[in-house]
Design a protein around this motif. Structure first.
Motif, short mmCIF file in Angstrom:
data_model
loop_
_atom_site.label_atom_id
_atom_site.label_comp_id
_atom_site.label_asym_id
_atom_site.label_seq_id
_atom_site.Cartn_x
_atom_site.Cartn_y
_atom_site.Cartn_z
N UNK A 82 0.82 -1.22 0.00
CA UNK A 82 0.00 0.00 0.00
C UNK A 82 0.85 1.26 0.00
N UNK A 83 1.89 1.28 0.85
CA UNK A 83 2.75 2.47 0.91
C UNK A 83 3.52 2.60 -0.41
N UNK A 84 3.93 1.48 -0.98
CA UNK A 84 4.62 1.52 -2.27
C UNK A 84 3.70 2.13 -3.33
N UNK A 85 2.44 1.72 -3.35
CA UNK A 85 1.47 2.29 -4.29
C UNK A 85 1.30 3.78 -4.08
N UNK A 86 1.27 4.18 -2.82
CA UNK A 86 1.15 5.60 -2.47
C UNK A 86 2.35 6.38 -3.00
N UNK A 87 3.56 5.84 -2.79
CA UNK A 87 4.77 6.50 -3.29
C UNK A 87 4.76 6.56 -4.81
N UNK A 88 4.20 5.53 -5.44
CA UNK A 88 4.06 5.52 -6.89
C UNK A 88 3.19 6.66 -7.39
N UNK A 89 2.11 6.93 -6.67
CA UNK A 89 1.22 8.05 -7.03
C UNK A 89 1.97 9.36 -6.89
N UNK A 90 2.71 9.50 -5.77
CA UNK A 90 3.49 10.73 -5.57
C UNK A 90 4.52 10.88 -6.70
N UNK A 91 5.19 9.79 -7.07
CA UNK A 91 6.21 9.83 -8.13
C UNK A 91 5.58 10.19 -9.47
N UNK A 92 4.44 9.59 -9.78
CA UNK A 92 3.75 9.87 -11.05
C UNK A 92 3.37 11.33 -11.15
N UNK A 93 3.00 11.93 -10.02
CA UNK A 93 2.62 13.33 -9.98
C UNK A 93 3.81 14.27 -9.80
N UNK A 94 5.02 13.72 -9.81
CA UNK A 94 6.22 14.54 -9.68
C UNK A 94 6.37 15.14 -8.29
N UNK A 95 5.88 14.44 -7.27
CA UNK A 95 5.90 14.97 -5.90
C UNK A 95 6.66 14.10 -4.92
N UNK A 96 7.46 13.16 -5.41
CA UNK A 96 8.18 12.26 -4.52
C UNK A 96 9.17 13.01 -3.63
N UNK A 97 9.63 14.18 -4.10
CA UNK A 97 10.56 14.97 -3.28
C UNK A 97 9.88 15.54 -2.04
N UNK A 98 8.55 15.40 -1.95
CA UNK A 98 7.79 15.91 -0.80
C UNK A 98 7.61 14.86 0.29
N UNK A 99 8.29 13.73 0.19
CA UNK A 99 8.06 12.65 1.14
C UNK A 99 8.40 13.07 2.57
N UNK A 100 9.43 13.91 2.77
CA UNK A 100 9.76 14.39 4.12
C UNK A 100 8.60 15.18 4.72
N UNK A 101 8.09 16.14 3.94
CA UNK A 101 6.97 16.96 4.42
C UNK A 101 5.73 16.11 4.63
N UNK A 102 5.52 15.15 3.74
CA UNK A 102 4.36 14.27 3.85
C UNK A 102 4.44 13.45 5.13
N UNK A 103 5.63 12.91 5.42
CA UNK A 103 5.83 12.12 6.65
C UNK A 103 5.59 12.98 7.88
N UNK A 104 6.07 14.22 7.85
CA UNK A 104 5.90 15.13 8.99
C UNK A 104 4.42 15.45 9.21
N UNK A 105 3.71 15.77 8.13
CA UNK A 105 2.28 16.08 8.24
C UNK A 105 1.48 14.85 8.67
N UNK A 106 1.84 13.68 8.16
CA UNK A 106 1.18 12.44 8.55
C UNK A 106 1.34 12.23 10.06
#
Length: 187
Positions: A82-106
């Motif tokens: 599930x998390x891999x799929x989520x990261x795939x969506x972020x990557x497809x949308x060109x937002x994988x560089x936001x994973x730090x901020x996403x983890x913090x907000x989560x």
């Protein structure tokens, strides 16, 4: 960065990450996997901040799938499907560089969720706002957390109320007392 009426507007990474964090939080909360998601996103964020991984994730010659595959190879079993799929969506949308901020907000959303408890009061008749306030105050003291209280009626209870808060159930209904009495009288 986005063009707004001909001028370049910078959008804060936190603002861009917020919808991803909220979506991951809602999904994992509904699935009952908050802790696993928090761990998966945090590990992905830690790995993605390493210079070698940052170079791979920022490489414009790599596809979204290749970027996620690189993360998945390093993370191994720490990365759920599930998390891999989520990261795939972020990557497809060109937002994988936001994973730090996403983890913090989560983590913030998870902490806020854990600091509160949902309480459902089911009663045979409508409960007054005053009574709900008293129940809310008592539950706040008991759980030492913020309480979000809702109420509903169920005439099958005959009288009294049933209060549900997480795994705690307080059955003060007439129906509950009758069932308990019947259980003690049955050999």
């Amino acid at each position: 960065e986005e063009l707004n009426g001909g001028s370049l507007v910078m959008i804060e990474p936190r603002t861009l990450a917020r919808p991803y964090a909220r979506a991951a939080f809602e999904f994992s909360r509904n699935a009952g996997t908050l802790d696993a998601w928090a761990e998966g996103i945090n590990v992905a964020a830690a790995v993605s901040s390493e210079p070698a991984m940052r170079a791979i994730l920022g490489d414009p010659a790599k596809t979204a799938d290749q970027r996620v595959d690189a993360l998945a190879t390093v993370l191994g079993d720490a990365l759920s499907k599930e998390v891999r799929g989520f990261l795939g969506i972020m990557a497809t949308n060109g937002r994988l560089e936001l994973i730090d901020e996403t983890a913090s907000l989560f983590a913030e959303l998870k902490a806020a969720q854990e600091a509160s408890v949902d309480v459902l009061v089911t009663s045979a008749f409508a409960v007054s706002d005053e009574a709900l306030n008293e129940i809310s105050e008592a539950m706040t003291r008991h759980f030492e957390r913020t309480v979000s209280i809702t109420s509903e009626t169920d005439s099958a209870l005959l009288g009294g109320a049933v209060i549900r808060a997480g795994d705690v159930v307080i059955d003060g209904s007439v129906r509950g007392r009758l069932n308990k009495l019947a259980g003690t009288l049955t050999p």
